[in-house]
Enzyme design. Structure first.
Site, PDB file in Angstrom:
ATOM      1  N   ARG A  51       0.800  -1.072  -0.092  1.00  0.00           N
ATOM      2  CA  ARG A  51      -0.055   0.018  -0.038  1.00  0.00           C
ATOM      3  C   ARG A  51       0.862   1.380  -0.087  1.00  0.00           C
ATOM      4  NH1 ARG A  51      -4.850  -0.415   4.198  1.00  0.00           N
ATOM      5  NH2 ARG A  51      -2.699  -0.796   5.394  1.00  0.00           N
ATOM      6  N   ASP A  94      -3.543  -1.142  -3.681  1.00  0.00           N
ATOM      7  CA  ASP A  94      -4.329  -1.387  -2.418  1.00  0.00           C
ATOM      8  C   ASP A  94      -5.178  -2.636  -3.043  1.00  0.00           C
ATOM      9  OD1 ASP A  94      -5.818  -1.474  -0.497  1.00  0.00           O
ATOM     10  OD2 ASP A  94      -6.804   0.594  -0.957  1.00  0.00           O
ATOM     11  N   VAL A  95      -5.131  -3.830  -2.140  1.00  0.00           N
ATOM     12  CA  VAL A  95      -5.971  -5.126  -2.478  1.00  0.00           C
ATOM     13  C   VAL A  95      -7.270  -4.610  -2.145  1.00  0.00           C
ATOM     14  CG1 VAL A  95      -6.304  -7.260  -1.420  1.00  0.00           C
ATOM     15  CG2 VAL A  95      -3.779  -6.299  -1.623  1.00  0.00           C
ATOM     16  N   LYS A 148       0.300 -18.378   5.490  1.00  0.00           N
ATOM     17  CA  LYS A 148      -0.448 -19.017   6.706  1.00  0.00           C
ATOM     18  C   LYS A 148      -1.310 -17.810   7.412  1.00  0.00           C
ATOM     19  CE  LYS A 148       1.238 -19.918  10.899  1.00  0.00           C
ATOM     20  NZ  LYS A 148       2.100 -20.446  11.773  1.00  0.00           N
ATOM     21  N   ASP A 177       3.709 -23.889   3.743  1.00  0.00           N
ATOM     22  CA  ASP A 177       3.906 -24.091   5.198  1.00  0.00           C
ATOM     23  C   ASP A 177       5.247 -24.304   5.103  1.00  0.00           C
ATOM     24  OD1 ASP A 177       4.518 -25.810   7.361  1.00  0.00           O
ATOM     25  OD2 ASP A 177       2.791 -26.688   7.384  1.00  0.00           O
ATOM     26  N   HIS A 178       6.028 -23.502   5.496  1.00  0.00           N
ATOM     27  CA  HIS A 178       7.302 -23.322   5.438  1.00  0.00           C
ATOM     28  C   HIS A 178       8.173 -24.300   6.182  1.00  0.00           C
ATOM     29  CE1 HIS A 178       6.867 -21.299   9.299  1.00  0.00           C
ATOM     30  NE2 HIS A 178       8.369 -21.684   9.776  1.00  0.00           N
ATOM     31  N   LYS A 182      12.220 -27.273   4.966  1.00  0.00           N
ATOM     32  CA  LYS A 182      13.389 -27.668   5.647  1.00  0.00           C
ATOM     33  C   LYS A 182      13.997 -28.801   4.940  1.00  0.00           C
ATOM     34  CE  LYS A 182      11.838 -25.490  10.028  1.00  0.00           C
ATOM     35  NZ  LYS A 182      12.836 -24.443   9.890  1.00  0.00           N
ATOM     36  N   GLU A 216       9.592 -23.168  21.387  1.00  0.00           N
ATOM     37  CA  GLU A 216      10.073 -21.683  21.096  1.00  0.00           C
ATOM     38  C   GLU A 216      10.447 -20.955  22.341  1.00  0.00           C
ATOM     39  OE1 GLU A 216       7.978 -19.382  17.719  1.00  0.00           O
ATOM     40  OE2 GLU A 216       6.654 -20.734  18.164  1.00  0.00           O
ATOM     41  N   ASP A 235      -2.031 -22.323  15.388  1.00  0.00           N
ATOM     42  CA  ASP A 235      -1.090 -22.006  15.137  1.00  0.00           C
ATOM     43  C   ASP A 235       0.120 -22.825  14.491  1.00  0.00           C
ATOM     44  OD1 ASP A 235       0.365 -19.405  14.169  1.00  0.00           O
ATOM     45  OD2 ASP A 235       1.520 -19.522  15.912  1.00  0.00           O
ATOM     46  N   HIS A 240       1.599 -26.962  10.578  1.00  0.00           N
ATOM     47  CA  HIS A 240       3.148 -27.623  10.656  1.00  0.00           C
ATOM     48  C   HIS A 240       3.144 -28.932  11.196  1.00  0.00           C
ATOM     49  CE1 HIS A 240       3.876 -23.502   9.649  1.00  0.00           C
ATOM     50  NE2 HIS A 240       3.796 -23.081  10.905  1.00  0.00           N
ATOM     51  N   LYS A 334       5.369 -21.801  23.633  1.00  0.00           N
ATOM     52  CA  LYS A 334       6.276 -20.334  23.630  1.00  0.00           C
ATOM     53  C   LYS A 334       6.737 -20.163  24.926  1.00  0.00           C
ATOM     54  CE  LYS A 334       3.983 -18.536  20.024  1.00  0.00           C
ATOM     55  NZ  LYS A 334       4.845 -18.426  18.696  1.00  0.00           N
TER      56      LYS A 334
HETATM   57  P1  NAD Z   1       2.804  -7.228   8.064  1.00  0.00           P
HETATM   58  O1  NAD Z   1       1.809  -6.642   8.783  1.00  0.00           O
HETATM   59  O2  NAD Z   1       4.247  -6.861   8.684  1.00  0.00           O
HETATM   60  O3  NAD Z   1       2.887  -6.928   6.474  1.00  0.00           O
HETATM   61  C1  NAD Z   1       1.872  -6.593   5.709  1.00  0.00           C
HETATM   62  C2  NAD Z   1       1.964  -6.108   4.175  1.00  0.00           C
HETATM   63  O4  NAD Z   1       0.667  -5.983   3.685  1.00  0.00           O
HETATM   64  C3  NAD Z   1       2.821  -4.781   4.317  1.00  0.00           C
HETATM   65  O5  NAD Z   1       3.688  -4.508   3.225  1.00  0.00           O
HETATM   66  C4  NAD Z   1       1.367  -3.944   4.018  1.00  0.00           C
HETATM   67  O6  NAD Z   1       1.870  -2.698   3.329  1.00  0.00           O
HETATM   68  C5  NAD Z   1       0.675  -4.512   2.956  1.00  0.00           C
HETATM   69  N1  NAD Z   1      -0.702  -4.395   2.964  1.00  0.00           N
HETATM   70  C6  NAD Z   1      -1.594  -4.243   4.010  1.00  0.00           C
HETATM   71  N2  NAD Z   1      -2.895  -4.013   3.711  1.00  0.00           N
HETATM   72  C7  NAD Z   1      -2.780  -3.839   2.281  1.00  0.00           C
HETATM   73  C8  NAD Z   1      -3.642  -3.612   1.168  1.00  0.00           C
HETATM   74  N3  NAD Z   1      -5.037  -3.295   1.643  1.00  0.00           N
HETATM   75  N4  NAD Z   1      -3.304  -3.521   0.054  1.00  0.00           N
HETATM   76  C9  NAD Z   1      -1.929  -3.879  -0.344  1.00  0.00           C
HETATM   77  N5  NAD Z   1      -1.090  -4.211   0.535  1.00  0.00           N
HETATM   78  C10 NAD Z   1      -1.342  -3.900   1.742  1.00  0.00           C
HETATM   79  O7  NAD Z   1       2.829  -8.736   8.137  1.00  0.00           O
HETATM   80  P2  NAD Z   1       3.692  -9.887   7.952  1.00  0.00           P
HETATM   81  O8  NAD Z   1       4.074 -10.166   9.325  1.00  0.00           O
HETATM   82  O9  NAD Z   1       4.579  -9.667   6.813  1.00  0.00           O
HETATM   83  O10 NAD Z   1       2.976 -11.059   7.243  1.00  0.00           O
HETATM   84  C11 NAD Z   1       2.271 -11.122   6.059  1.00  0.00           C
HETATM   85  C12 NAD Z   1       1.654 -12.515   5.855  1.00  0.00           C
HETATM   86  O11 NAD Z   1       2.414 -13.440   6.321  1.00  0.00           O
HETATM   87  C13 NAD Z   1       0.234 -12.614   6.897  1.00  0.00           C
HETATM   88  O12 NAD Z   1      -0.445 -13.527   6.042  1.00  0.00           O
HETATM   89  C14 NAD Z   1       1.031 -13.541   7.993  1.00  0.00           C
HETATM   90  O13 NAD Z   1       0.004 -14.220   8.597  1.00  0.00           O
HETATM   91  C15 NAD Z   1       1.899 -14.422   7.267  1.00  0.00           C
HETATM   92  N6  NAD Z   1       3.155 -15.053   8.005  1.00  0.00           N
HETATM   93  C16 NAD Z   1       4.177 -13.879   8.534  1.00  0.00           C
HETATM   94  C17 NAD Z   1       5.096 -14.416   9.345  1.00  0.00           C
HETATM   95  C18 NAD Z   1       6.111 -13.693   9.882  1.00  0.00           C
HETATM   96  O14 NAD Z   1       7.067 -13.871  10.520  1.00  0.00           O
HETATM   97  N7  NAD Z   1       5.863 -12.269   9.747  1.00  0.00           N
HETATM   98  C19 NAD Z   1       5.014 -15.947   9.411  1.00  0.00           C
HETATM   99  C20 NAD Z   1       4.292 -16.842   8.965  1.00  0.00           C
HETATM  100  C21 NAD Z   1       3.180 -16.318   8.134  1.00  0.00           C
END
Ligand code: NAD
Length: 487
Positions: A51, A94-95, A148, A177-178, A182, A216, A235, A240, A334
């Site tokens: 965004r 913007d999604v 996820k 599923d990361h 591995k 963790e 979670d 996993h 955790k």
């Molecule tokens: P985050 O909140 O840090 O980042 C979200 C991103 O989405 C940002 O770049 C933001 O600008 C963008 N965004 C938000 N609303 C938007 C819109 N309407 N249009 C376009 N872009 C938009 O989130 P994150 O931690 O990076 O997580 C992203 C995904 O990955 C989530 O589904 C989360 O569940 C998954 N995930 C994250 C992690 C992690 O370690 N962070 C681990 C496993 C899964």
């Protein structure tokens, strides 16, 4: 042993949510490492989309910072970083709106593999698939990578599957599923199906029990409010841990082919028995005052009345010919003593001991370690060296991938980078199919519904411990014990 790198076809990869935590910490650094390894052809391009209204230069600067923070110093080569950044573009979209889609379409090439990585909040996954379709971005060569969590129960997972299926064929959908990315997890399949040694013993006749641990050391920290709506069962276990269980329990697929592997995993999930209340222990970490390393769960979650579990242990049965009689014990939590993930397969006693002094005797255990120090270790009995009769001692046959495969293990690709390359190659073996995810929720939902209906409260456990007391009892009452949680 130096690993061979086979370059993938040219591609356009669009990371949607490119300014977010996951993209900055894992996806973009992982892509750089693949670039460095020579796996990306010169025509491969990466587009960030999010965004924020950023210029391409500002986004590249952001990626440079992410690489500085999340790539090993030994791999930070300025010329390579500069070459990698040249592959990168940025489009603000913007999604939930109309902004940016025309520019995104214009930036993509029609004739190369196209992948959209959904790294945005899960609430946007469905909408994003609709947007891609609506703006004509979904070509036949297009794949989508869905992060996820995939739903929070069966109903929401089904709804999301239906939305994705309205716009993409199943072979285009990569549910990530990361854990499956591995090295060790894939090696589990190699150990089972490329050797004759283990498979004849791989059943309830010879295996006493299986333990799967994902521990963790950190708490829920800044993600407390989000985590509190989910908990350890949703979670970690539903995705996993069930995936790991499937790889241990599944029948040999007829071929190492995505659907053959996933068909076998699905059969395992369908064979999972309901778990009765005495076979489940839920916990919440508490921090004694003064708390080193942080506060307790209720504080972290910002919800003093929370009944969400930050720890869960379960005894699970797979009801089929191979596994009836061998329990699978799963635990994850955790703020435990250490960060470690492992699968331990404990074999049964030999039917008869021929040795007078069997005091040193221990069961054979095959330990598959996912983190840290990925590797496989088989504990076997030998004679204690030296004179003085036949005394037995257990020794590990150690296969640490770090020493076996690279000088210091840094050549083992991270799970995300390996999985993204699989997406580009069009290989879905390590991704969850829609029916697998639904079957996993169908098993999970009634377990959660039962404890919610009873109004169960999680048992407190000390931060930095091995988990709640009752979890120890879950094993003790079966005459078994958990392996120690340590790095
Ligand atoms: P985050 O909140 O840090 O980042 C979200 C991103 O989405 C940002 O770049 C933001 O600008 C963008 N965004 C938000 N609303 C938007 C819109 N309407 N249009 C376009 N872009 C938009 O989130 P994150 O931690 O990076 O997580 C992203 C995904 O990955 C989530 O589904 C989360 O569940 C998954 N995930 C994250 C992690 C992690 O370690 N962070 C681990 C496993 C899964």
């Amino acid at each position: 042993m130096v690993s061979r790198v086979i370059p993938v076809d040219p591609f356009d990869l669009v990371v949607i949510g490119a300014t977010g935590d996951l993209a900055q910490r894992k996806i973009l650094p992982g892509l750089y490492r693949r670039h460095l390894a020579g796996q990306m052809p010169p025509e491969a391009r990466i587009l960030g989309a999010a965004r924020s209204d950023l210029t391409e230069a500002a986004f590249r600067a952001m990626v440079a910072d992410a690489l500085a923070a999340h790539v090993d110093a030994a791999k930070q080569h300025p010329a390579e970083i500069a070459a990698f950044l040249k592959r990168i573009g940025y489009v603000a979209i913007d999604v939930s709106g109309a902004a940016g889609w025309g520019a995104l379409k214009a930036a993509l090439r029609p004739d190369v593999v196209r992948a959209f990585y959904f790294s945005v909040a899960p609430g946007l996954f469905g909408e994003l698939a609709e947007r891609l379709h609506e703006h004509g971005l979904a070509t036949p060569q297009t794949r989508i990578v869905v992060e996820k969590p995939f739903g929070r129960d069966l109903a929401s997972a089904r709804a999301l599957n239906a939305t994705l299926a309205a716009h993409f064929a199943e072979h285009q959908i990569y549910r990530i599923d990361h854990y499956l990315g591995k090295e060790t997890v894939q090696n589990l399949m190699a150990v089972r199906f490329a050797n004759i040694l283990f498979e004849p013993l791989w059943n309830a006749q010879y295996i006493d029990h299986v333990q799967i641990t994902v521990a963790e050391a950190v708490g829920v920290g800044g993600r407390g409010a989000y985590y509190d709506k989910s908990g350890a069962m949703r979670d970690m276990v539903q995705n996993h841990m069930l995936q790991l269980l499937c790889l241990i329990a599944m029948e040999p697929p007829w071929h190492f082919d995505p659907d053959a592997v996933r068909d076998e995993k699905l059969k395992v999930i369908r064979a999972l028995q309901p778990v009765p209340a005495p076979d489940i222990v839920r916990g919440q970490y508490v921090a004694r005052d003064p708390a080193p390393g942080g506060a307790g769960y209720l504080h972290d979650a910002g919800n003093p009345a929370s009944r969400t579990e930050s720890y869960i242990a379960l005894k699970v049965h797979v009801a089929n010919w191979r596994w009836t009689g061998t329990p699978f014990y799963l635990r994850t939590g955790k703020r435990l003593r250490a960060r470690t993930s492992e699968i331990a397969i404990t074999f049964k006693e030999p039917p008869h001991s021929i040795f007078d002094d069997a005091r040193g005797w221990r069961e054979n255990v095959l330990v598959i370690r996912l983190q840290p120090n990925e590797g496989i270790n088989l504990k076997v009995m030998i004679k204690e060296p030296g004179p003085g009769g036949m005394r037995l001692v257990q020794v590990p046959l150690d296969m640490s991938f770090a020493t076996a495969l690279g000088e210091d293990g840094t050549d083992i690709p991270d799970a995300y980078e390996r999985l993204i390359m699989d997406v580009i190659r069009g290989n879905q073996t390590l991704f969850m199919r829609g029916d697998e995810v639904e079957a996993a929720w169908a098993w999970t939902d009634p377990i959660i519904a039962a404890w919610e209906a009873r109004g169960d409260r999680p048992q407190p456990y000390d931060a930095g411990s091995s988990g709640p007391e009752d979890a120890l009892m879950l094993m003790h009452r079966d005459g078994r014990r958990w392996r120690e949680i340590r790095e």
